[in-house]
Design a protein around this motif. Sequence first.
Motif, PDB file in Angstrom:
ATOM      1  N   VAL A 110      31.293  34.366  37.999  1.00 38.28           N
ATOM      2  CA  VAL A 110      31.227  34.198  39.595  1.00 38.28           C
ATOM      3  C   VAL A 110      31.392  35.545  40.300  1.00 38.28           C
ATOM      4  CG1 VAL A 110      32.436  32.638  41.462  1.00 38.28           C
ATOM      5  CG2 VAL A 110      32.135  32.014  39.643  1.00 38.28           C
ATOM      6  N   ILE A 111      30.559  36.655  40.711  1.00 41.43           N
ATOM      7  CA  ILE A 111      30.568  37.782  41.090  1.00 41.43           C
ATOM      8  C   ILE A 111      31.464  37.112  42.701  1.00 41.43           C
ATOM      9  CG2 ILE A 111      28.273  37.564  42.415  1.00 41.43           C
ATOM     10  CD1 ILE A 111      27.854  40.417  42.146  1.00 41.43           C
ATOM     11  N   GLN A 112      31.272  36.164  43.395  1.00 41.79           N
ATOM     12  CA  GLN A 112      32.267  36.365  44.697  1.00 41.79           C
ATOM     13  C   GLN A 112      33.682  36.679  44.702  1.00 41.79           C
ATOM     14  OE1 GLN A 112      29.561  34.542  43.737  1.00 41.79           O
ATOM     15  NE2 GLN A 112      28.053  34.268  45.525  1.00 41.79           N
ATOM     16  N   ARG A 113      34.238  35.538  43.295  1.00 45.02           N
ATOM     17  CA  ARG A 113      35.271  35.816  42.844  1.00 45.02           C
ATOM     18  C   ARG A 113      35.838  37.414  43.112  1.00 45.02           C
ATOM     19  NH1 ARG A 113      36.838  31.415  38.891  1.00 45.02           N
ATOM     20  NH2 ARG A 113      35.318  29.239  40.236  1.00 45.02           N
ATOM     21  N   ALA A 114      34.806  37.425  41.883  1.00 43.07           N
ATOM     22  CA  ALA A 114      35.262  39.234  41.698  1.00 43.07           C
ATOM     23  C   ALA A 114      35.188  40.307  42.933  1.00 43.07           C
ATOM     24  CB  ALA A 114      34.424  40.537  40.109  1.00 43.07           C
ATOM     25  N   LEU A 115      33.861  39.802  43.494  1.00 41.85           N
ATOM     26  CA  LEU A 115      34.248  40.788  44.777  1.00 41.85           C
ATOM     27  C   LEU A 115      35.816  41.033  45.338  1.00 41.85           C
ATOM     28  CD1 LEU A 115      30.245  40.576  45.291  1.00 41.85           C
ATOM     29  CD2 LEU A 115      31.956  42.754  44.799  1.00 41.85           C
ATOM     30  N   SER A 116      35.671  39.356  45.531  1.00 45.35           N
ATOM     31  CA  SER A 116      37.281  39.401  46.752  1.00 45.35           C
ATOM     32  C   SER A 116      38.547  39.826  46.495  1.00 45.35           C
ATOM     33  CB  SER A 116      37.121  37.158  47.309  1.00 45.35           C
ATOM     34  OG  SER A 116      37.872  37.087  47.081  1.00 45.35           O
ATOM     35  N   GLU A 117      37.928  39.725  45.036  1.00 45.17           N
ATOM     36  CA  GLU A 117      39.609  40.018  44.373  1.00 45.17           C
ATOM     37  C   GLU A 117      39.224  41.739  44.892  1.00 45.17           C
ATOM     38  OE1 GLU A 117      41.553  38.566  44.010  1.00 45.17           O
ATOM     39  OE2 GLU A 117      42.788  38.745  41.426  1.00 45.17           O
TER      40      GLU A 117
END
Length: 204
Positions: free
Chosen positions: A113-120
């Motif tokens: 889930v790329i959005q999760r990584a970007l939000s981290e």
Amino acid sequence: MGIYQDQVLPRVTHVVMNRRELTPIRARVSAGLRGEVVEIGFGSGLNVPHYPSAVTRVRAVDPATVGRKLAAKRVAASPVPVEYIGLDGQALPLDSASADHVLTTWTLCTIPVIQRALSEIGRVLRPGGALHFVEHGRSTDLSVARWQDRLTPLQRRLAGGCHLNRQIDRLVAGCGLELTRIENYYAQGPKAFGYMFEGTATKA
Ligand SMILES: C[S@@+](CC[C@H](N)C(=O)[O-])C[C@H]1O[C@@H](n2cnc3c(N)ncnc32)[C@H](O)[C@@H]1O
């Protein structure tokens, strides 16, 4: 993880990613890093020789721990200390606003889930800090993009979850980071695998 994912794929990935034509790209993307850096998708440590001397420490994240063995010589020779801190870019074991820079090279294609990584990434960067990245992704050429959509299911199975068709610039900007440098180009090889997004994205 099975033997293929756990043992074979990291070694194949090391050979594929150790191509000479990627070296100047690694050097460009690593230029300007300084202070506390988090590298997500550390792999076999192929960026280590490119860390500038202004980097005080790199905290490395990658689920494939075999990469640590493959990286050992580069890490031992590096004046910049490298500390392995975790396995998943989607859940970084770091305080908010604790990093000056984050580095990813050919990794955001693979994180589930790329959005999760970007939000981290946005969470751990201090204000004014930046993500330095080079990633492959969805081409602006429709005929190439159609092939990327067709090939992605197979690519995901063979290459550890790698998507060919993620629109990296849109995804990075969509997670609240401001694109401060972006270049798109095709690397050597088949176009479906080689449409690059290279740049930096800054936390306000
Ligand atoms: C194509 S390799 C690139 C490795 C390295 N960055 C390089 O440039 O050579 C993709 C890397 O992403 C890592 N990866 C996959 N899922 C991940 C996740 N959830 N969090 C962090 N890294 C991940 C893989 O283990 C692999 O090392």
